[in-house]
Design an enzyme around this catalytic site. Structure first.
Site, PDB file in Angstrom:
ATOM      1  N   GLU A   8       0.826  -1.213   0.000  1.00 24.72           N
ATOM      2  CA  GLU A   8       0.000   0.000   0.000  1.00 24.72           C
ATOM      3  C   GLU A   8       0.855   1.256   0.000  1.00 24.72           C
ATOM      4  OE1 GLU A   8      -2.451  -1.111   3.302  1.00 24.72           O
ATOM      5  OE2 GLU A   8      -0.927  -0.549   4.753  1.00 24.72           O
ATOM      6  N   PRO A   9       1.464   1.559  -1.151  1.00 25.68           N
ATOM      7  CA  PRO A   9       2.275   2.767  -1.243  1.00 25.68           C
ATOM      8  C   PRO A   9       1.422   4.029  -1.303  1.00 25.68           C
ATOM      9  CG  PRO A   9       2.119   1.695  -3.378  1.00 25.68           C
ATOM     10  CD  PRO A   9       1.433   0.783  -2.390  1.00 25.68           C
ATOM     11  N   GLY A  10       1.900   5.086  -0.698  1.00 24.56           N
ATOM     12  CA  GLY A  10       1.234   6.388  -0.822  1.00 24.56           C
ATOM     13  C   GLY A  10       2.191   7.383  -1.453  1.00 24.56           C
TER      14      GLY A  10
ATOM     15  N   ARG B  98       5.289  19.906   6.092  1.00 24.09           N
ATOM     16  CA  ARG B  98       6.357  18.920   6.286  1.00 24.09           C
ATOM     17  C   ARG B  98       7.685  19.546   6.740  1.00 24.09           C
ATOM     18  NH1 ARG B  98       8.267  15.762   3.156  1.00 24.09           N
ATOM     19  NH2 ARG B  98       8.270  13.938   4.506  1.00 24.09           N
TER      20      ARG B  98
ATOM     21  N   CYS C 144       2.538  33.675  10.530  1.00 24.25           N
ATOM     22  CA  CYS C 144       3.092  34.332  11.708  1.00 24.25           C
ATOM     23  C   CYS C 144       3.798  33.292  12.557  1.00 24.25           C
ATOM     24  CB  CYS C 144       1.983  34.979  12.507  1.00 24.25           C
ATOM     25  SG  CYS C 144       1.289  36.334  11.620  1.00 24.25           S
TER      26      CYS C 144
HETATM   27  N1  LLP Z   1       0.088   1.928   5.164  1.00 25.90           N
HETATM   28  C1  LLP Z   1       0.004   2.385   6.408  1.00 25.90           C
HETATM   29  C2  LLP Z   1      -0.649   1.563   7.425  1.00 25.90           C
HETATM   30  C3  LLP Z   1       0.526   3.642   6.739  1.00 25.90           C
HETATM   31  O1  LLP Z   1       0.448   4.068   7.978  1.00 25.90           O
HETATM   32  C4  LLP Z   1       1.142   4.418   5.740  1.00 25.90           C
HETATM   33  C5  LLP Z   1       1.683   5.729   6.033  1.00 25.90           C
HETATM   34  C6  LLP Z   1       1.197   3.912   4.428  1.00 25.90           C
HETATM   35  C7  LLP Z   1       0.668   2.656   4.179  1.00 25.90           C
HETATM   36  C8  LLP Z   1       1.809   4.665   3.288  1.00 25.90           C
HETATM   37  O2  LLP Z   1       3.150   4.880   3.467  1.00 25.90           O
HETATM   38  P1  LLP Z   1       3.989   5.597   2.302  1.00 25.90           P
HETATM   39  O3  LLP Z   1       4.049   4.658   1.128  1.00 25.90           O
HETATM   40  O4  LLP Z   1       3.311   6.857   1.958  1.00 25.90           O
HETATM   41  O5  LLP Z   1       5.321   5.813   2.906  1.00 25.90           O
HETATM   42  N2  LLP Z   1       3.015  12.473   7.259  1.00 25.90           N
HETATM   43  C9  LLP Z   1       4.280  11.798   7.056  1.00 25.90           C
HETATM   44  C10 LLP Z   1       4.097  10.405   6.556  1.00 25.90           C
HETATM   45  C11 LLP Z   1       3.233   9.566   7.473  1.00 25.90           C
HETATM   46  C12 LLP Z   1       3.046   8.179   6.939  1.00 25.90           C
HETATM   47  C13 LLP Z   1       1.876   7.565   7.610  1.00 25.90           C
HETATM   48  N3  LLP Z   1       1.593   6.236   7.200  1.00 25.90           N
HETATM   49  C14 LLP Z   1       5.150  12.615   6.095  1.00 25.90           C
HETATM   50  O6  LLP Z   1       4.720  13.665   5.645  1.00 25.90           O
HETATM   51  O7  LLP Z   1       6.280  12.209   5.817  1.00 25.90           O
END
Ligand code: LLP
Length: 464
Positions: free
Chosen positions: A310-312, A350, A381
């Site tokens: 599950e990439p984001g 970020r 601010c």
């Molecule tokens: N699956 C789960 C259960 C997660 O908690 C996350 C991200 C992902 C998948 C996706 O991970 P990715 O492929 O995007 O690395 N706000 C932070 C990142 C928090 C990630 C939270 N969980 C930032 O801006 O770096």
């Protein structure tokens, strides 16, 4: 600054040897400088986009998102002998258009709140391709997830008990178990999730107990196991270690009479924010995961599971940029030159949250040489509202368009209205067409939820 050379994309073909992995690019895949020295993305002139849609503006390169989805999927297709499913982790950017594009590329969607679930459903994502996460899902969220028939990734005992209560004869919730694998990886401590001291998932020491509970609960469909070790990870080893551990758990479940067919290894592949970042290609990451699973299944003598990830960030992060209009300049002699933009920590929290570094170019001066080192300040601010520190830029003027790269993930999704700044609009660009996918917030939007008790309305507002 030597501006990052965009990779030419001539067609949609999946010959990856010709196409650099989107997560390794600083600018989105279709970015290029045109004959006038202006930045184009998806065939659209960025300066003109800002004139048309306003500033700041998130610009999403549809091609970059689609290519990234296809790289994940086709690598599985080519190299994994079993079933697979790629899920888009919508926490990176949850909105209708992005969920719809991910779904049209054959990806499911991972959600972690009723709001993300609602968005995915409204985008037309099939509930049987939605996985619901979270360490503290409310009873209403669990109920909604069960009612639509998506898979619930149970994080703790409370949820398991509530799921048992929600199960009825005609409705057998699909449940995965999230386990904390005890794997350390080198990323910011706030975005590490796999270490034992994490708020997420069951401790591996509890697994025997959880499995024996599961064996006694036929009212739930126990479909598999999930783990996620963190985000913005450049190493392959932690994910390979993870596959070995997860397959061991799978073997244990099978031995206990609980055959579970799905393994979800989470997301976490990093992307390139600055020249010095060097994440692996998407296909390299997928192959590493596959080889880990295949090897471990052979060793443990268990059948290959349906494999999910599950990439984001690596899907949407490199596909978008934020365009800002440059405003005031403050020169502190011998110390620093600040250039201020018309957004900041509200549209990109970020840098102030994780000290994240970014790169930028000036959209209307792509061929001008970098002649000064500047610090890009937001307009909030807050002294810490600095988007980029000490970056090389060409000589600029107020009104120039600064483009910060790699802002697709965890920017809009973590945006706020601090200082009552309306959140920016977002446009999707492709083949020289720009479509609005998020309207810019207005001042009316900002007070939409405000309520003025009648006793306060007796006071005549000062007319300005
Ligand atoms: N699956 C789960 C259960 C997660 O908690 C996350 C991200 C992902 C998948 C996706 O991970 P990715 O492929 O995007 O690395 N706000 C932070 C990142 C928090 C990630 C939270 N969980 C930032 O801006 O770096």
């Amino acid at each position: 600054m030597a501006h990052p050379a965009p990779a030419p994309i001539s067609n949609n073909s999946l010959s990856f040897n010709d196409i650099r992995s989107p997560n390794q690019q600083l600018l989105p895949l279709t970015a290029q400088a045109n004959a006038e020295g202006c930045l184009e993305i998806g065939g659209c002139d960025v300066f003109e986009l800002v004139q048309r849609f306003g500033s700041p503006l998130y610009i999403v390169d549809e091609e970059a998102l689609r290519v990234a989805c296809r790289q994940y999927r086709s690598t599985f297709e080519q190299y994994y002998p079993g079933e697979f499913q790629v899920l888009y982790a919508s926490k990176a950017w949850s909105c209708l258009a992005i969920c719809a594009i991910a779904a049209s590329e054959g990806c499911g969607v991972d959600v972690m709140s009723a709001g993300e679930l609602y968005t995915a459903l409204q985008a037309g994502v099939n509930p049987n391709q939605i996985y619901f996460h979270g360490n503290n899902k409310s009873p209403a969220e669990l109920q909604a997830a069960v009612a639509v028939g998506c898979t619930i990734v149970a994080d703790n005992w409370l949820e398991l008990h509530r799921l048992v209560e929600l199960a009825t004869e005609g409705l057998q919730p699909r449940v995965m178990l999230r386990v904390t694998p005890g794997i350390e990886c080198h990323t910011h401590e706030y975005i590490r999730t796999g270490h034992l001291d994490s708020k997420f998932g069951f401790d591996p020491n509890q697994l025997d107990e959880v499995f024996s509970f599961a064996c006694q609960q036929p009212s739930l469909q126990w479909v598999g196991l999930h783990a996620h070790i963190g985000s913005q990870i450049f190493e392959l080893q932690p994910h390979q270690d993870l596959t070995a551990i997860m397959v061991e758990w799978l073997a244990k479940a099978t031995t206990l009479g609980l055959p579970m067919g799905e393994l979800n290894v989470g997301g976490g592949l990093g992307m390139r924010y600055t020249e010095s970042d060097n994440p692996p290609r998407i296909d390299t990451w997928v192959k590493a995961v596959i080889s880990g699973i295949v090897t471990a299944c052979q060793r443990q003598q268990v059948p290959l599971p349906k494999l999910l990830c599950e990439p984001g960030r690596s899907l949407i992060g490199p596909a978008a940029v934020t365009a800002y209009t440059l405003g005031s300049r403050k020169v502190v002699p011998q110390l620093r030159t600040y250039l201020a933009v018309d957004g900041g920590m509200s549209d990109n929290p970020r840098p102030i949250t994780y000290q994240s570094a970014y790169c930028a170019v000036v959209a209307n001066r792509m061929t001008a040489p970098a002649t000064e080192i500047v610090t890009i300040a937001g307009k909030h601010c807050e002294s810490g509202d600095i988007l980029l520190k000490d970056v090389p830029l060409p000589q600029t003027e107020p009104g120039d368009i600064l483009v910060v790269m790699g802002t697709g993930a965890y920017n809009h999704s973590m945006a706020s209205n601090y200082n009552r700044l309306p959140r920016p609009a977002a446009v999707l660009v492709s083949k020289a067409e720009a479509s609005l996918i998020l309207e810019r917030e207005t001042n009316q939007d900002l007070i939409r939820q405000d309520r003025l008790p009648s006793r306060l309305t007796a006071v005549e507002p000062v007319r300005t």
